[in-house]
Motif scaffolding. Structure first.
Motif, PDB file in Angstrom:
ATOM      1  N   HIS A 231       6.726  71.237  76.094  1.00 56.00           N
ATOM      2  CA  HIS A 231       7.430  71.616  77.138  1.00 56.00           C
ATOM      3  C   HIS A 231       6.502  73.094  77.311  1.00 56.00           C
ATOM      4  O   HIS A 231       6.255  73.789  76.223  1.00 56.00           O
ATOM      5  CB  HIS A 231       8.322  72.529  77.279  1.00 56.00           C
ATOM      6  CG  HIS A 231       9.787  72.624  77.587  1.00 56.00           C
ATOM      7  ND1 HIS A 231      10.422  74.075  77.049  1.00 56.00           N
ATOM      8  CD2 HIS A 231       9.301  73.415  79.351  1.00 56.00           C
ATOM      9  CE1 HIS A 231      11.184  74.455  78.815  1.00 56.00           C
ATOM     10  NE2 HIS A 231      10.500  74.714  79.412  1.00 56.00           N
TER      11      HIS A 231
ATOM     12  N   THR B  94      -2.737  61.626  80.693  1.00 58.04           N
ATOM     13  CA  THR B  94      -1.703  62.523  80.843  1.00 58.04           C
ATOM     14  C   THR B  94      -1.226  62.896  82.249  1.00 58.04           C
ATOM     15  O   THR B  94      -1.397  62.926  83.292  1.00 58.04           O
ATOM     16  CB  THR B  94      -2.859  63.748  81.003  1.00 58.04           C
ATOM     17  OG1 THR B  94      -3.536  63.798  79.866  1.00 58.04           O
ATOM     18  CG2 THR B  94      -2.603  65.872  81.033  1.00 58.04           C
ATOM     19  N   THR B  95       0.479  63.036  81.743  1.00 59.04           N
ATOM     20  CA  THR B  95       1.284  63.234  82.934  1.00 59.04           C
ATOM     21  C   THR B  95       1.989  64.922  82.861  1.00 59.04           C
ATOM     22  O   THR B  95       1.852  65.499  82.239  1.00 59.04           O
ATOM     23  CB  THR B  95       2.365  62.329  82.694  1.00 59.04           C
ATOM     24  OG1 THR B  95       1.605  60.675  82.508  1.00 59.04           O
ATOM     25  CG2 THR B  95       3.920  62.694  84.173  1.00 59.04           C
TER      26      THR B  95
ATOM     27  N   PHE C  11       4.908  65.100  73.693  1.00 54.12           N
ATOM     28  CA  PHE C  11       5.480  65.665  74.864  1.00 54.12           C
ATOM     29  C   PHE C  11       5.586  67.192  74.657  1.00 54.12           C
ATOM     30  O   PHE C  11       6.426  67.271  73.221  1.00 54.12           O
ATOM     31  CB  PHE C  11       7.144  65.341  75.340  1.00 54.12           C
ATOM     32  CG  PHE C  11       7.287  63.286  75.232  1.00 54.12           C
ATOM     33  CD1 PHE C  11       5.995  62.897  74.605  1.00 54.12           C
ATOM     34  CD2 PHE C  11       7.170  63.091  76.013  1.00 54.12           C
ATOM     35  CE1 PHE C  11       6.435  61.604  74.691  1.00 54.12           C
ATOM     36  CE2 PHE C  11       7.375  61.340  77.055  1.00 54.12           C
ATOM     37  CZ  PHE C  11       7.059  60.774  76.210  1.00 54.12           C
TER      38      PHE C  11
ATOM     39  N   ILE D 115       2.539  65.752  79.199  1.00 56.30           N
ATOM     40  CA  ILE D 115       2.937  64.025  77.935  1.00 56.30           C
ATOM     41  C   ILE D 115       1.234  63.796  78.136  1.00 56.30           C
ATOM     42  O   ILE D 115       0.748  63.731  79.155  1.00 56.30           O
ATOM     43  CB  ILE D 115       3.481  63.239  78.848  1.00 56.30           C
ATOM     44  CG1 ILE D 115       5.393  63.755  78.679  1.00 56.30           C
ATOM     45  CG2 ILE D 115       3.642  61.816  78.058  1.00 56.30           C
ATOM     46  CD1 ILE D 115       5.949  62.419  80.168  1.00 56.30           C
TER      47      ILE D 115
ATOM     48  N   GLU E 140      -0.842  61.061  75.700  1.00 57.41           N
ATOM     49  CA  GLU E 140      -0.576  59.171  74.989  1.00 57.41           C
ATOM     50  C   GLU E 140      -2.138  58.933  75.479  1.00 57.41           C
ATOM     51  O   GLU E 140      -3.332  58.806  76.317  1.00 57.41           O
ATOM     52  CB  GLU E 140       0.533  58.321  76.028  1.00 57.41           C
ATOM     53  CG  GLU E 140      -0.341  57.585  75.049  1.00 57.41           C
ATOM     54  CD  GLU E 140       1.772  56.444  75.037  1.00 57.41           C
ATOM     55  OE1 GLU E 140       1.862  57.178  75.348  1.00 57.41           O
ATOM     56  OE2 GLU E 140       1.710  55.478  74.973  1.00 57.41           O
TER      57      GLU E 140
ATOM     58  N   TYR F 143      13.282  64.827  77.540  1.00 60.32           N
ATOM     59  CA  TYR F 143      12.187  64.333  76.420  1.00 60.32           C
ATOM     60  C   TYR F 143      12.139  64.623  75.241  1.00 60.32           C
ATOM     61  O   TYR F 143      11.535  64.522  74.457  1.00 60.32           O
ATOM     62  CB  TYR F 143      10.622  64.562  77.029  1.00 60.32           C
ATOM     63  CG  TYR F 143       9.585  64.336  78.541  1.00 60.32           C
ATOM     64  CD1 TYR F 143      10.607  62.389  78.320  1.00 60.32           C
ATOM     65  CD2 TYR F 143      10.242  64.122  79.335  1.00 60.32           C
ATOM     66  CE1 TYR F 143      10.081  61.554  79.604  1.00 60.32           C
ATOM     67  CE2 TYR F 143      10.171  63.626  80.976  1.00 60.32           C
ATOM     68  CZ  TYR F 143       9.683  62.659  80.660  1.00 60.32           C
ATOM     69  OH  TYR F 143       9.141  61.934  82.146  1.00 60.32           O
TER      70      TYR F 143
ATOM     71  N   THR G 213      -0.164  62.719  87.324  1.00 60.32           N
ATOM     72  CA  THR G 213      -0.651  61.826  85.856  1.00 60.32           C
ATOM     73  C   THR G 213      -2.550  61.279  86.370  1.00 60.32           C
ATOM     74  O   THR G 213      -3.382  62.418  87.561  1.00 60.32           O
ATOM     75  CB  THR G 213      -0.846  60.026  86.338  1.00 60.32           C
ATOM     76  OG1 THR G 213      -1.443  59.763  87.207  1.00 60.32           O
ATOM     77  CG2 THR G 213       1.181  59.556  85.948  1.00 60.32           C
TER      78      THR G 213
ATOM     79  N   ASN H 119       1.070  59.985  70.598  1.00 59.90           N
ATOM     80  CA  ASN H 119       1.663  60.748  72.002  1.00 59.90           C
ATOM     81  C   ASN H 119       2.758  61.609  71.888  1.00 59.90           C
ATOM     82  O   ASN H 119       2.727  61.960  70.870  1.00 59.90           O
ATOM     83  CB  ASN H 119       2.018  59.818  72.653  1.00 59.90           C
ATOM     84  CG  ASN H 119       4.027  59.071  72.176  1.00 59.90           C
ATOM     85  OD1 ASN H 119       4.360  59.663  71.438  1.00 59.90           O
ATOM     86  ND2 ASN H 119       4.331  57.937  72.974  1.00 59.90           N
TER      87      ASN H 119
ATOM     88  N   ARG I  45       8.501  66.301  71.456  1.00 64.51           N
ATOM     89  CA  ARG I  45       9.126  64.711  70.504  1.00 64.51           C
ATOM     90  C   ARG I  45       6.865  64.488  70.524  1.00 64.51           C
ATOM     91  O   ARG I  45       6.953  64.995  71.213  1.00 64.51           O
ATOM     92  CB  ARG I  45       9.133  63.931  71.659  1.00 64.51           C
ATOM     93  CG  ARG I  45       9.220  62.283  70.747  1.00 64.51           C
ATOM     94  CD  ARG I  45       9.578  61.374  72.450  1.00 64.51           C
ATOM     95  NE  ARG I  45      10.614  61.611  72.995  1.00 64.51           N
ATOM     96  CZ  ARG I  45      10.811  60.407  73.990  1.00 64.51           C
ATOM     97  NH1 ARG I  45      10.447  59.444  73.692  1.00 64.51           N
ATOM     98  NH2 ARG I  45      11.980  60.854  74.684  1.00 64.51           N
ATOM     99  N   ASP I  46       7.432  63.393  69.221  1.00 65.37           N
ATOM    100  CA  ASP I  46       5.736  62.878  69.151  1.00 65.37           C
ATOM    101  C   ASP I  46       5.648  62.221  69.172  1.00 65.37           C
ATOM    102  O   ASP I  46       7.026  61.379  67.627  1.00 65.37           O
ATOM    103  CB  ASP I  46       4.777  64.324  68.621  1.00 65.37           C
ATOM    104  CG  ASP I  46       4.999  64.862  67.450  1.00 65.37           C
ATOM    105  OD1 ASP I  46       5.973  64.150  66.900  1.00 65.37           O
ATOM    106  OD2 ASP I  46       4.092  65.582  66.305  1.00 65.37           O
TER     107      ASP I  46
ATOM    108  N   VAL J 251       6.309  69.637  81.971  1.00 67.78           N
ATOM    109  CA  VAL J 251       6.785  69.136  80.931  1.00 67.78           C
ATOM    110  C   VAL J 251       4.756  68.033  80.751  1.00 67.78           C
ATOM    111  O   VAL J 251       4.822  67.588  81.828  1.00 67.78           O
ATOM    112  CB  VAL J 251       7.772  68.205  80.421  1.00 67.78           C
ATOM    113  CG1 VAL J 251       7.336  67.144  79.690  1.00 67.78           C
ATOM    114  CG2 VAL J 251       9.174  68.782  80.195  1.00 67.78           C
TER     115      VAL J 251
END
Lengths: 300, 300
Positions: free
Chosen positions: B36, B92-93, B34, B47, B49, B106, A78, B32, B25-26, B45
């Protein structure tokens, strides 16, 4: 004063001298904050909300941001990412001069769960509703085509089982994600869930069937993708049914206020007096006059 | 490779070379997204947010941001505000290398509303649950104090009407805003709402009364500020009741899945076979194996 020129740096901007008095409300989930304070001796409310992350900005954001590592564990890591300012704006609304009413509107209100018995409805709620004679003139305008006639998606004109189906104001109709329609019955003697008996089953079944058909036809959304429900308390006392997209967590679809149309139909099939006799739970805001009535009656 | 040094500019950072393949997804509401894609030929991936707006950063933000006027109308005006980057980070992940399972997890899944009759439950759902023999070992560990014993807020050890009350994992217990507790019954023969009859009323009333008391005592939150409900379908088939703060729009408290404890009690008081005989609606994700069973049975 609250007046100010059009484009400017913060130093000369209306909010650069904003003095925060208190936070009226904020949401960690929605990334917004409502602040009450002063701009040049005038009362003001400033609302900040972060903007959604736009797909089309991702390539530039990935290329030009600064990244700070927070945690790393196996395949997971993260970071805190600092994008360039122009890709990461905050929507800002200023109300200035703001009145006490604005402040009250945005102040987070506590809510209380009321458990209203059938008798409570007849002794407390119904007299209150009747005494306030909340206007549903705007509903009549819709039913009589004096307003919003061009917004009507479907109508069954029957006086007993008929209704008008139209988009809710919260839905801008630009995408199906947050589809939201309202079916308003032609009958004027039904205030809410509490008015319903088994005699109204043909009306409710008609709304379910024709409402679903109309939404399938107009928007291509099938019944198994819809959530059809009534509110109790409703926001106006003329019977109406909400249709929302199942995938959309619409405000007001929480179990403490919403009643699935399919459950309402089944409950009335089994017991005509179901909504006349049962205790119904619903939330009321601390500043709702009806809450005061329940308090006066020693019910809270 | 996905490996990379600790502090660095984006140019050398893992995501600077990230190639977006598709948006999984968002959420415009939660800000946020997501994504790929690939990092150096490895599946990944990412992520993103946006972070909540922190009250303690407001004075600096008001002073040092740039403001662009969008709209002005009477006392209302709206702006785009560009804060300095360090006040406006994005969490951020990165998951790298990511497997197909991560991507699927996800990916936004469509949900479908199932209307399950009593017979559907006995012919489709119950055989499916039994065949999968979903493990509730972790629940038994809690009940037998082999795990999480220090997290227990209250226990009634009675074998028939007793239960254990503890914080849900989603609640970090740092603030009461998102209070979330779970009451898990000691009895092991109750899978879900569908198992309940009027014989279980003493159990349900006990959970309501002692659960409310314990929450009042431990957290100072009174019953009128609580939403007590059961899920159908539940996420595990050992009867449990959710207690959440009424002001908290908890995930899973939507009318299509949640059943107020007070309604469940009233329904069983009026009809012992209510949850044995009624059609119950609930959403299932497109990748849920139970959905396939309903499809195979021609029920969708």
């Amino acid at each position: 004063s609250c007046d100010f020129p059009k484009n400017e740096s913060a130093r000369e901007s209306p909010i650069s001298g904003f003095e925060t008095r208190r936070i009226l409300r904020d949401s960690a989930r929605e990334k917004n904050i409502f602040v009450h304070g002063k701009i040049d001796d005038q009362e003001a409310v400033v609302i900040l909300e972060k903007t959604p992350i736009r797909q089309d900005t991702l390539p530039e954001m990935f290329k030009t941001s600064t990244l700070r590592l927070e945690m790393r564990n196996d395949i997971y890591s993260t970071y805190n990412l600092q994008p360039p300012s122009h890709l990461n704006e905050i929507k800002t609304t200023v109300i200035c001069p703001a009145t006490e009413k604005h402040v009250k509107k945005y102040l987070r209100q506590e809510t209380f769960l009321i458990e209203e018995s059938g008798d409570d409805y007849r002794n407390i709620t119904l007299p209150y509703i009747s005494s306030k004679s909340f206007s549903v003139q705007w509903v009549h305008n819709i039913l009589e085509k004096r307003a919003e006639a061009d917004r009507i998606v479907f109508e069954d004109p029957d006086a007993h089982v008929g209704f008008v189906l139209l988009p809710d104001f919260k839905w801008d109709q630009k995408q199906l994600d947050d589809l939201y329609l309202i079916a308003i019955v032609h009958r004027r003697d039904l205030k809410s869930l509490r008015s319903l008996t088994s005699e109204d089953l043909p009306l409710l079944r008609n709304i379910r069937e024709k409402g679903q058909e109309a939404i399938q036809e107009r928007y291509g959304v099938p019944a198994c993708k819809l959530r059809a429900f009534l509110h109790y308390q409703p926001s106006y006392y003329h019977l109406h049914v909400h249709f929302t997209s199942l995938d959309y967590e619409a405000p007001g679809c929480g179990v403490e206020r919403a009643h699935l149309l399919s459950d309402v139909i089944q409950n009335l099939e089994a017991d005509s007096a179901y909504y006349w006799s049962r205790s119904l739970s619903f939330p009321l805001r601390a500043d709702d006059a009806l809450l005061l009535k329940f308090r006066e009656a020693g019910k809270l």
